[in-house]
Write an enzyme that holds these catalytic residues in place. Structure first.
Site, mmCIF file in Angstrom:
data_model
loop_
_atom_site.group_PDB
_atom_site.id
_atom_site.type_symbol
_atom_site.label_atom_id
_atom_site.label_comp_id
_atom_site.label_asym_id
_atom_site.label_seq_id
_atom_site.Cartn_x
_atom_site.Cartn_y
_atom_site.Cartn_z
ATOM 1 N N ASP A 207 17.106 15.056 30.297
ATOM 2 C CA ASP A 207 17.273 16.458 30.656
ATOM 3 C C ASP A 207 17.167 17.336 29.413
ATOM 4 O OD1 ASP A 207 18.425 18.487 32.705
ATOM 5 O OD2 ASP A 207 19.757 18.717 30.989
ATOM 6 N N GLU A 265 14.232 -2.483 24.731
ATOM 7 C CA GLU A 265 15.017 -3.730 24.820
ATOM 8 C C GLU A 265 15.224 -4.139 26.266
ATOM 9 O OE1 GLU A 265 18.966 -4.144 23.021
ATOM 10 O OE2 GLU A 265 18.331 -2.582 21.625
#
Ligand code: GLC
Length: 547
Positions: A207, A265
């Site tokens: 955001d 990851e």
């Protein structure tokens, strides 16, 4: 299962479709008038049935709800209004069983003023979190340190009597801006993000990510050379400044790289919300190189401007500027007037709804659909007495804020509150929405909903539309004409009439085309003459080697 596993295809997200859920207004299962996580879980079959891939959930975190969840008090908990962490885990598990991926909304730029970090920070000038927010002394005359403005109106500075200093807020006074120059702030956000990644989320929406950093010298912004009316409307003085110093600072790149490294990851993806003076440039900068955001969207297609030339320019310019970055195209979301109203001069029709869906799903980039777009919902007319959005309350009556696109989803035409809640909804169900509720459209093969399902399913079989190159052709306004190509495959031609009048024009490419007529779009081609009824569209297939 609809989806290709993210492990099989590292670029799966480029070929995906995002569906945005605004949890407050999706489905309420406990009768308090506000949608909840259990409601979303209940309707995940509906979402999967659309054929989309990623579900972006607007914030459901603990919040005082001054900005309806975009003001976060605890990044690692669910607000009781929406349920609890167990409800979230059930939502994720069901989504995954349906082949859907879950993307959460990360509001990192600011917190709620009720967040423990801010409570501590505002206590004194020397507590451990004193430098976690953007604090500044007044000028000798008592005024704020510079001319920065809040997007939601007025100065970006608010006086605090405890520290006898101003703090910065890009949005509401109750949304203090974090100081990203402080490495502890960055780390706190990365830790909170890891919490959700470990819980199984597949992606994040970043955001207001251009707002993370501010100019350390607190330099005032100069006036804008051209007033920006894409991020804010023309009644908002925010558009009068060139925002050189209050956002889009170069330090953000390194932070986005840290975010990306963590997402990698987990094989998770990201989409950034970009509102800046040159949003296309920012989208390109934030998404290229494969080490920052995966994709980004701007407000450029969320404005009332809907000429073919405007849409073409956005896509063409982005593609010219970016090498390997990726766009997402949004034409509606929880911040903008619903497209069915915005692009029809207030006269929405089912044909327009289908046209917009088809066009959005044909552009190069990952489409992001907002809940209710598949129904062609028009903007709700919310009277001033019922307004909730503080942004709208401040700018009323010239700008009515964002409540009109946030009213409840209509599920059942004949049920009270269109099946959204058994209680009193937090925003009224729009009168015209009941007649176009999901159950009505389900049983009508020609409805926008069934069209959306058909088109999305067909798009999935067309690599040209998910990963092909795009070129545009000159056509008379308001026609957007384009071609999508993948090496060695037939090309796809598409012509969209964005206006309420019929159009007929000559398009040499169409002469060699075979109509792709299975989708029920009203448009035709005879040799090179393409004829489109109001809001009509035509799609055709041309041999790979056709010029
Ligand atoms: C983003 C959100 C908007 C929110 C603002 C402040 O623009 O999309 O809804 O009000 O950020 O967090």
């Amino acid at each position: 299962m609809n989806q290709t596993s993210k492990n099989d295809n590292p670029n799966w997200w480029r070929e995906a479709i995002i569906y945005q859920v605004y949890p407050r207004s999706f489905l309420d299962t406990n009768g308090d008038g506000v949608g909840d996580l259990a409601g979303i879980t209940d309707r995940l079959d509906y979402i999967a049935g659309l054929g989309v891939d990623i579900v972006w959930l607007s914030p459901f975190f603990k919040s005082p709800m001054k900005d309806f969840g975009y003001d976060i008090e605890d990044y690692c908990d669910v607000d009781p209004l929406f349920g609890n962490l167990g409800d979230f885990d059930r939502l994720v598990a069901k989504a995954h069983s349906l082949g859907l991926k879950i993307m959460i909304d990360q509001v990192m730029s600011h917190t709620a003023d009720t967040h423990a970090w801010f409570n501590e920070s505002r206590k004194s000038r020397d507590n451990p979190k004193s430098d976690w927010y953007v604090w500044a002394d007044p000028l000798p005359d008592g005024c704020p340190p510079n001319n920065w403005l809040s997007v939601f109106g007025g100065s970006a500075w608010q006086w605090d009597t405890r520290r006898k200093q101003y703090y910065m807020h890009n949005f509401l006074v109750s949304q203090p801006q974090l100081n990203f120059h402080n490495p502890e702030v960055q780390q706190a956000h990365l830790d909170a993000q890891r919490f959700w990644l470990e819980r199984g989320v597949d992606g994040v929406r970043m955001d207001a990510c251009v707002f993370h950093f501010h100019d350390r010298q607190l330099r005032s912004n100069p006036p804008a050379l051209v007033r920006d009316t894409s991020t804010v409307t023309d009644v908002n003085p925010y558009g009068m400044q060139a925002h050189l110093y209050d956002k889009t600072q170069p330090e953000n790149i390194a932070f986005l790289q840290r975010v990306r490294a963590q997402l990698d990851e987990f094989g998770a993806v990201s989409i950034g919300e970009v509102s800046s003076d040159d949003a296309l440039e920012q989208m390109a900068e934030y998404t290229e190189g494969g080490d920052k955001l995966h994709m980004a969207y701007s407000f450029n297609l969320l404005t009332p401007v809907h000429t073919a030339a405007h849409i073409r320019t956005q896509v063409e310019e982005f593609n010219e500027r970016v090498k390997d970055g990726w766009a997402s195209w949004s034409v509606s979301n929880h911040d903008a007037i619903r497209v069915a109203t915005r692009w029809s001069d207030g006269k929405p029709t089912p044909a327009l709804a289908k046209l917009v869906l088809a066009m959005q799903l044909t552009l190069k980039g990952t489409p992001c659909l907002y809940q209710g777009e598949e129904l062609g919902l028009e903007e709700a007319d919310v009277p001033f007495e019922l307004l909730q959005d503080p942004y709208g309350i401040t700018f009323w009556p010239e700008f009515k804020g964002r409540d009109g696109c946030r009213t409840p989803m209509p599920w059942q035409a004949s049920a009270p509150q269109a099946g959204f809640t058994s209680g009193q909804p937090w925003l009224p169900v729009a009168g015209p929405h009941a007649a176009v509720a999901v159950d009505r459209q389900d049983s009508d093969p020609d409805s926008p909903l069934n069209f959306a399902r058909r088109f999305i399913a067909w798009r999935r079989t067309m690599p040209q539309l998910t990963r092909g190159e795009i070129v545009f052709f000159d056509a008379p306004e308001p026609v957007l004409a384009l071609r999508r190509d993948v090496d060695g495959m037939d090309g796809v031609l598409a012509a969209f009439n964005l206006g309420p009048e019929p159009v007929s024009f000559d398009w040499a490419e169409a002469a060699q085309a075979r109509a792709l007529d299975t989708l029920g779009l009203p448009g035709s081609a005879a040799a090179s003459r393409v004829t489109l009824p109001p809001y009509g569209a035509w799609l055709g297939s041309v041999p790979a080697n056709a010029e």
